[in-house]
Design a protein around this motif. Structure first.
Motif, PDB file in Angstrom:
ATOM      1  N   HIS A 199       2.155  -5.564  57.491  1.00 60.59           N
ATOM      2  CA  HIS A 199       2.434  -4.609  56.409  1.00 60.59           C
ATOM      3  C   HIS A 199       1.967  -5.213  55.085  1.00 60.59           C
ATOM      4  O   HIS A 199       2.268  -6.383  54.792  1.00 60.59           O
ATOM      5  N   PRO A 200       1.226  -4.449  54.283  1.00 61.00           N
ATOM      6  CA  PRO A 200       0.690  -5.035  53.039  1.00 61.00           C
ATOM      7  C   PRO A 200       1.753  -5.523  52.063  1.00 61.00           C
ATOM      8  O   PRO A 200       1.453  -6.381  51.225  1.00 61.00           O
ATOM      9  N   MET A 201       2.997  -5.034  52.161  1.00 59.09           N
ATOM     10  CA  MET A 201       4.030  -5.570  51.258  1.00 59.09           C
ATOM     11  C   MET A 201       4.351  -7.026  51.615  1.00 59.09           C
ATOM     12  O   MET A 201       4.565  -7.855  50.729  1.00 59.09           O
ATOM     13  N   GLY A 202       4.387  -7.325  52.917  1.00 57.89           N
ATOM     14  CA  GLY A 202       4.627  -8.702  53.347  1.00 57.89           C
ATOM     15  C   GLY A 202       3.472  -9.594  52.930  1.00 57.89           C
ATOM     16  O   GLY A 202       3.659 -10.719  52.461  1.00 57.89           O
ATOM     17  N   VAL A 203       2.264  -9.054  53.082  1.00 61.12           N
ATOM     18  CA  VAL A 203       1.069  -9.810  52.708  1.00 61.12           C
ATOM     19  C   VAL A 203       1.098 -10.096  51.200  1.00 61.12           C
ATOM     20  O   VAL A 203       0.866 -11.219  50.746  1.00 61.12           O
ATOM     21  N   LEU A 204       1.429  -9.063  50.432  1.00 57.52           N
ATOM     22  CA  LEU A 204       1.430  -9.194  48.973  1.00 57.52           C
ATOM     23  C   LEU A 204       2.485 -10.196  48.496  1.00 57.52           C
ATOM     24  O   LEU A 204       2.225 -11.014  47.610  1.00 57.52           O
ATOM     25  N   SER A 205       3.650 -10.125  49.110  1.00 57.72           N
ATOM     26  CA  SER A 205       4.718 -11.052  48.727  1.00 57.72           C
ATOM     27  C   SER A 205       4.271 -12.490  49.024  1.00 57.72           C
ATOM     28  O   SER A 205       4.443 -13.390  48.193  1.00 57.72           O
ATOM     29  N   ILE A 230       9.073  -8.380  45.275  1.00 53.26           N
ATOM     30  CA  ILE A 230       8.242  -7.546  46.151  1.00 53.26           C
ATOM     31  C   ILE A 230       8.967  -7.330  47.485  1.00 53.26           C
ATOM     32  O   ILE A 230       9.005  -6.216  48.021  1.00 53.26           O
ATOM     33  N   SER A 231       9.572  -8.395  48.005  1.00 49.94           N
ATOM     34  CA  SER A 231      10.305  -8.262  49.266  1.00 49.94           C
ATOM     35  C   SER A 231      11.463  -7.283  49.107  1.00 49.94           C
ATOM     36  O   SER A 231      11.732  -6.472  50.001  1.00 49.94           O
ATOM     37  N   ALA A 232      12.153  -7.365  47.977  1.00 47.10           N
ATOM     38  CA  ALA A 232      13.285  -6.447  47.753  1.00 47.10           C
ATOM     39  C   ALA A 232      12.797  -5.002  47.659  1.00 47.10           C
ATOM     40  O   ALA A 232      13.441  -4.077  48.163  1.00 47.10           O
ATOM     41  N   LEU A 233      11.649  -4.831  47.038  1.00 49.05           N
ATOM     42  CA  LEU A 233      11.126  -3.466  46.848  1.00 49.05           C
ATOM     43  C   LEU A 233      10.691  -2.838  48.170  1.00 49.05           C
ATOM     44  O   LEU A 233      10.655  -1.616  48.319  1.00 49.05           O
ATOM     45  N   TRP A 234      10.352  -3.677  49.117  1.00 43.77           N
ATOM     46  CA  TRP A 234       9.795  -3.243  50.402  1.00 43.77           C
ATOM     47  C   TRP A 234      10.744  -2.320  51.173  1.00 43.77           C
ATOM     48  O   TRP A 234      10.315  -1.415  51.905  1.00 43.77           O
ATOM     49  N   GLY A 235      12.046  -2.541  51.018  1.00 40.29           N
ATOM     50  CA  GLY A 235      13.034  -1.821  51.839  1.00 40.29           C
ATOM     51  C   GLY A 235      13.004  -0.310  51.644  1.00 40.29           C
ATOM     52  O   GLY A 235      12.753   0.180  50.546  1.00 40.29           O
ATOM     53  N   PRO A 236      13.269   0.449  52.730  1.00 39.51           N
ATOM     54  CA  PRO A 236      13.200   1.914  52.651  1.00 39.51           C
ATOM     55  C   PRO A 236      14.264   2.549  51.754  1.00 39.51           C
ATOM     56  O   PRO A 236      14.122   3.704  51.360  1.00 39.51           O
ATOM     57  N   LEU A 237      15.319   1.795  51.406  1.00 38.22           N
ATOM     58  CA  LEU A 237      16.299   2.368  50.479  1.00 38.22           C
ATOM     59  C   LEU A 237      15.861   2.169  49.034  1.00 38.22           C
ATOM     60  O   LEU A 237      16.489   2.668  48.104  1.00 38.22           O
ATOM     61  N   GLN A 247      18.097  -2.473  35.864  1.00 37.29           N
ATOM     62  CA  GLN A 247      18.543  -3.525  36.815  1.00 37.29           C
ATOM     63  C   GLN A 247      18.647  -3.030  38.258  1.00 37.29           C
ATOM     64  O   GLN A 247      19.690  -3.116  38.897  1.00 37.29           O
ATOM     65  N   ASN A 248      17.563  -2.474  38.787  1.00 30.26           N
ATOM     66  CA  ASN A 248      17.554  -2.036  40.185  1.00 30.26           C
ATOM     67  C   ASN A 248      17.494  -3.256  41.123  1.00 30.26           C
ATOM     68  O   ASN A 248      17.455  -4.395  40.666  1.00 30.26           O
ATOM     69  N   CYS A 249      17.426  -2.969  42.420  1.00 25.98           N
ATOM     70  CA  CYS A 249      17.500  -4.054  43.426  1.00 25.98           C
ATOM     71  C   CYS A 249      16.382  -5.096  43.247  1.00 25.98           C
ATOM     72  O   CYS A 249      16.652  -6.306  43.194  1.00 25.98           O
ATOM     73  N   SER A 250      15.128  -4.655  43.120  1.00 19.77           N
ATOM     74  CA  SER A 250      14.040  -5.643  43.029  1.00 19.77           C
ATOM     75  C   SER A 250      14.062  -6.368  41.683  1.00 19.77           C
ATOM     76  O   SER A 250      13.808  -7.573  41.613  1.00 19.77           O
TER      77      SER A 250
END
Ligand code: ACO
Length: 427
Positions: free
Chosen positions: A129-135, A256-263, A231-234
């Protein structure tokens, strides 16, 4: 208004100052709570907890207001470009022409990424997944820019900031190009910041890149709308990791990892996948509305609801109009947009959604535009990260300049009391 709040516990009274923000928001300052009373507060999900004072973004979830540094999101989306907004968020004021040109030049001067980074990217399977790659790549950048961690002078901090604003889009483009089997190119410094990003992502090796103003403008607007959201999650993740002085790039990698989540940011991908599934299933929106309301069914209407907005997300309003315009201008008729509009209409009239104040959020329509712009579905959250980059940087910078202490919450322990160790053969 009283400027003190009193807590009474076991016959003793404790007084705490009440602080007021510039938009009259009130908070009880409990810094002295544990020291004076020995007790702590508990607030899972931080629904009632302010983690900091911040001068960057104001939002009023009840009224549907969002402002960056005092400017309304509506006005910024209409009149500013993304780089101006990035400057505004990070440094607090809109840049004049000279400041903007110098900022852009400093970014251009840092827009190379060490060739060795390509080997790291090479190690990922194409299916990653590109989010994992980007992080991972963002974190790996520290190794190639070790001096970026020390931000003890204003100059060093500025350099870390322009470096990441320059290199991050290259990583985004590479993450996508690897998936698409395209060569890993660099940008073109003669272009604007967003146009260059678009070119880096889409330039084919055997074709000349063609500029499309509609696409660049739409992308610019989307990035502005995602640029900060207090002050959101990411963002909280970036601030808390940064509070250990781990460095900007490492803090961003965690964000980036925090932003990845579907919530959170991952919802834009989830929305489009949901709309596609509804379409493939015959387009019966009522069936999916019923699933969303059924407490036995884990299905949620993705792109609906927000921790803070209990009214229309102002960004969703702007994006909905933009989606209509972009599809129209590009001559695309997308049945997914019709399904989205149908779901929105039903939800806004449905008791379950009305009672819980569940309105469309920023992600409900953004995926439709990304799709129209030819961006692959699993890159949607990456586009969100690209937009959020200046916000994360601004929040990290503010945290460092205010010399905030390391983030370290307390807990209430509810586990076993002291018990003797039992040898493995006796268990
Ligand atoms: N579909 C159906 N029901 C929902 C939805 C939804 N999308 N969102 C919330 N609810 C219901 C919950 O089941 C709960 O019902 P209950 O009171 O009967 O138990 C009630 O509304 C409150 O929901 P919470 O989850 O407690 O609200 P919270 O503030 O914790 O969560 C969140 C907000 C995570 C955004 C939630 O609304 C959600 O999961 N939405 C879908 C995912 C999404 O779109 N995320 C993107 C957020 S925007 C962003 O990050 C950029």
């Amino acid at each position: 208004m009283s400027d003190k709040a009193t807590l009474e516990f076991e016959g003793k009274k404790y007084e705490f100052p009440v602080i007021k923000g510039t938009e009259d928001e009130l908070a009880i300052d409990i810094k002295a709570l544990r020291g004076t009373s020995g007790i702590v507060t508990i607030d899972p999900g931080y629904k009632n907890t302010g983690s900091c004072e911040s001068a960057i973004t104001f939002l009023d979830g009840e009224k549907g207001i969002l402002r960056y540094r005092g400017y309304s999101i509506e006005e910024l989306a209409e009149k500013a470009d993304f780089l101006e907004v990035a400057y505004l968020l990070i440094f607090g004021e809109l840049p004049n022409k000279e400041q903007l040109a110098a900022f852009h030049m400093d970014i251009k001067n840092e827009s190379h990424v060490d060739e060795e980074m390509k080997k790291i990217l090479d190690g990922f399977p194409k299916s990653a997944h590109p989010m994992g790659v980007l992080s991972s790549l963002t974190s790996a950048l520290v190794a190639f820019n070790p001096r970026s961690v020390d931000v003890s002078s204003d100059e060093a901090m500025y350099h870390s900031i322009v470096r990441i604003l320059a290199k991050f889009p290259v990583l985004v483009a590479w993450a996508m190009r690897k998936k698409m089997g395209l060569p890993l190119d660099y940008g073109d410094d003669s272009l604007g910041y967003v146009e260059n990003i678009h070119k880096m992502m889409f330039k084919k090796p055997n074709q000349e890149y063609k500029r499309n103003k509609i696409i660049i403008d739409a992308l610019d607007k989307l990035l502005i709308l995602h640029a900060d959201h207090e002050q959101n999650c990411s963002t909280s993740t970036v601030r808390i990791v940064g509070s250990s002085h781990a460095g900007l790039f490492a803090s961003l990698s965690a964000g980036i990892s925090a932003l990845w989540g579907p919530l959170h940011g991952g919802a834009n991908q989830a929305v489009l996948e949901m709309l596609e599934a509804i379409e493939a299933d015959g387009g019966d929106t009522k069936k999916y509305m019923a699933k969303a309301k059924d407490k036995e069914d884990p299905f949620r209407l993705m792109g609906f609801g927000h921790r803070v907005y209990k009214n229309f997300d102002p960004r969703a309003r702007i994006i909905k109009t933009a989606a209509d315009e972009v599809l129209n201008d590009l001559g695309i008729s997308d049945p997914i947009l019709e399904i989205a509009k149908g779901l929105e209409k039903e939800a806004l009239e449905d008791d379950y959604f009305v009672k819980r104040k569940l309105y469309p959020n920023v992600d409900f329509y953004s995926g439709i535009i990304y799709r129209a712009l030819g961006i692959p579905t699993d890159m949607f959250t990456v586009m969100f990260a690209l937009g959020r980059l200046p916000g994360w940087i601004a929040q990290w910078r503010e945290m460092r300049l205010r010399k905030e202490p390391i983030g370290r919450p307390r807990q209430i322990y509810v586990g076993a009391n002291l018990r003797p160790f039992v040898e493995v053969d006796k268990r």
